[in-house]
Design a protein around this motif. Structure first.
Motif, short mmCIF file in Angstrom:
data_model
loop_
_atom_site.label_atom_id
_atom_site.label_comp_id
_atom_site.label_asym_id
_atom_site.label_seq_id
_atom_site.Cartn_x
_atom_site.Cartn_y
_atom_site.Cartn_z
N LEU A 9 38.49 27.58 45.71
CA LEU A 9 37.31 27.81 46.55
C LEU A 9 37.17 26.72 47.60
CD1 LEU A 9 34.54 29.06 44.10
CD2 LEU A 9 36.07 30.38 45.56
N LEU A 10 37.44 25.49 47.22
CA LEU A 10 37.33 24.39 48.17
C LEU A 10 38.31 24.58 49.33
CD1 LEU A 10 36.11 21.64 48.89
CD2 LEU A 10 37.90 20.57 47.52
N LEU A 11 39.53 24.98 49.02
CA LEU A 11 40.52 25.20 50.07
C LEU A 11 40.16 26.40 50.93
CD1 LEU A 11 43.85 24.53 48.11
CD2 LEU A 11 42.76 23.05 49.81
N ALA A 12 39.62 27.45 50.31
CA ALA A 12 39.26 28.65 51.06
C ALA A 12 38.14 28.36 52.06
CB ALA A 12 38.85 29.76 50.10
N PHE A 13 37.06 27.77 51.57
CA PHE A 13 35.94 27.47 52.47
C PHE A 13 36.30 26.35 53.44
CE2 PHE A 13 33.55 29.75 49.20
CZ PHE A 13 32.73 30.54 49.99
N GLY A 14 37.20 25.45 53.01
CA GLY A 14 37.66 24.42 53.93
C GLY A 14 38.46 25.02 55.08
N SER A 15 39.26 26.03 54.77
CA SER A 15 40.02 26.72 55.83
C SER A 15 39.07 27.43 56.79
CB SER A 15 40.98 27.72 55.20
OG SER A 15 41.91 27.08 54.35
N PHE A 198 36.15 35.69 48.88
CA PHE A 198 36.07 34.27 48.51
C PHE A 198 35.34 34.04 47.20
CE2 PHE A 198 36.81 31.80 52.72
CZ PHE A 198 37.96 32.54 52.94
N LEU A 199 34.56 35.03 46.74
CA LEU A 199 33.76 34.83 45.52
C LEU A 199 34.00 35.92 44.48
CD1 LEU A 199 30.31 33.62 46.94
CD2 LEU A 199 32.02 32.26 45.71
N TRP A 200 33.53 37.14 44.77
CA TRP A 200 33.47 38.16 43.73
C TRP A 200 34.85 38.55 43.20
CZ3 TRP A 200 28.94 37.02 42.91
CH2 TRP A 200 27.91 37.09 43.83
N LEU A 201 35.78 38.86 44.07
CA LEU A 201 37.11 39.26 43.60
C LEU A 201 37.85 38.13 42.90
CD1 LEU A 201 38.30 41.58 46.52
CD2 LEU A 201 37.43 42.24 44.26
N PRO A 202 37.83 36.89 43.43
CA PRO A 202 38.47 35.81 42.67
C PRO A 202 37.85 35.59 41.29
CG PRO A 202 38.17 35.14 44.95
CD PRO A 202 37.45 36.45 44.78
N ILE A 203 36.52 35.69 41.19
CA ILE A 203 35.88 35.51 39.88
C ILE A 203 36.31 36.62 38.94
CG2 ILE A 203 33.68 35.55 38.67
CD1 ILE A 203 32.43 34.17 41.06
N GLY A 204 36.30 37.86 39.43
CA GLY A 204 36.70 38.98 38.59
C GLY A 204 38.15 38.87 38.12
N ASN A 205 39.05 38.53 39.04
CA ASN A 205 40.46 38.39 38.67
C ASN A 205 40.68 37.22 37.73
OD1 ASN A 205 41.20 40.59 40.24
ND2 ASN A 205 41.62 39.35 42.04
N ARG A 206 39.94 36.15 37.93
CA ARG A 206 40.09 34.98 37.06
C ARG A 206 39.61 35.30 35.64
NH1 ARG A 206 40.92 29.57 36.89
NH2 ARG A 206 39.54 28.29 35.61
N LEU A 207 38.48 35.97 35.53
CA LEU A 207 37.99 36.36 34.20
C LEU A 207 38.96 37.32 33.52
CD1 LEU A 207 34.16 36.81 34.83
CD2 LEU A 207 35.29 35.00 33.53
N GLN A 208 39.56 38.19 34.29
CA GLN A 208 40.55 39.10 33.71
C GLN A 208 41.75 38.33 33.17
OE1 GLN A 208 42.01 42.07 36.44
NE2 GLN A 208 43.45 42.93 34.98
N ARG A 209 42.23 37.35 33.92
CA ARG A 209 43.37 36.55 33.47
C ARG A 209 43.01 35.71 32.25
NH1 ARG A 209 48.23 36.27 31.92
NH2 ARG A 209 49.26 34.25 32.21
N LEU A 210 41.84 35.10 32.27
CA LEU A 210 41.41 34.32 31.11
C LEU A 210 41.28 35.20 29.88
CD1 LEU A 210 38.72 31.98 32.72
CD2 LEU A 210 41.01 31.34 31.94
N GLY A 211 40.82 36.44 30.08
CA GLY A 211 40.74 37.38 28.97
C GLY A 211 42.11 37.71 28.41
#
Length: 264
Positions: A9-15, A198-211
């Motif tokens: 997120l830091l790199l995305a918003f920094g870009s 930058f938010l919703w899709l990364p969070i959803g994909n991350r939770l899927q991977r952690l699951g």
């Protein structure tokens, strides 16, 4: 803590900030209350409307996990299960009940207690598989909720832009204000695309991977505890679990090396 999420997120918003600075655009012009309220409020609202309150609460409770990650891996559980195999081998299955309070993982605690209670192998597998299925369903619900928000956000942003452009058309008799008003109208579309990607899709994909990682770990624990209940030697348990995990380290308990006998 897994820093991948925060670093990404830091790199995305920094870009984004770098692009705004390079183009000499106004950062303040992007933070308009109206479009932001519509995009974020409307997206969350339709996300809740498309699911249930329980699903939304489950997704909110999963947010800390998305930020912190989960340092427990399937490979890290091998040595712990081997220790249980050693204790069961030397002191019997009932001795595993002494280790239940010290088990940090709830799934391992459930497995140890079931074995100590004398649950037979078939029933133990059924109980553990049911726990895995329940965890998988909960993880899918949280991940799907945020992925759904990622699908709604761009459309809600377009709705905000259409509303703003309607207001612009009412001001055609005042051409001096058309430029800033048109620019402001597209802010809603920007926030819709930005929040989705930058938010919703990364969070959803991350939770899927952690699951997925959690299910991999639970499956490994289940197979290991079933082997412990069956009385398998500790080194066999370690080898069996290593075969299930590609990046597993070598277990501490190893098969003793054969002794070479010299010919007389």
């Amino acid at each position: 803590m897994d820093i991948a999420f925060l670093l990404g997120l830091l790199l995305a918003f920094g870009s984004l900030y770098a692009a705004i600075t390079i183009e000499h655009a106004s950062l303040a012009a992007l933070f308009l209350p109206g479009p932001m309220v519509l995009v974020f409020g409307g997206t969350i609202a339709v996300g809740i409307a498309s699911a249930t309150i329980r699903d939304a609460l489950s997704a909110v409770r999963a947010l800390p996990r998305a930020v912190k990650g989960d340092r427990r891996t399937a490979a890290a559980m091998i040595d712990e299960v081997v220790v249980y195999a050693e204790k069961a081998r030397t002191e019997g299955l009932l001795s595993l009940e002494q280790l239940v309070p010290d088990a940090a993982d709830p799934f391992i605690k459930q497995s140890l207690q079931s074995i100590a209670d004398g649950t037979d192998a078939d029933e133990l597998r059924t109980v553990l598989e049911d726990a895995i299925s329940s965890t998988a369903a909960r993880n899918r619900t949280a991940a799907k909720f945020f992925s759904t928000l990622g699908g709604y956000a761009p459309t809600v942003g377009i709705i905000g832009t259409v509303v703003s452009l309607t207001h612009v058309l009412e001001q055609l008799d005042n051409p001096d204000t058309l430029g800033p008003m048109i620019a402001s109208a597209f802010v809603a579309t920007l926030w819709g695309l930005l929040s989705a990607n930058f938010l919703w899709l990364p969070i959803g994909n991350r939770l899927q991977r952690l699951g997925e990682l959690e299910l991999e770990r639970m499956t490994l624990v289940m197979e290991g505890m079933l082997a412990v209940q069956a009385g398998a030697p500790p080194h066999h348990v370690g080898e069996r679990l290593q075969a299930l995990v590609a990046d597993a380290p070598k277990a501490k308990t190893e098969r003793p090396a054969p002794q070479l006998v010299e010919a007389a």
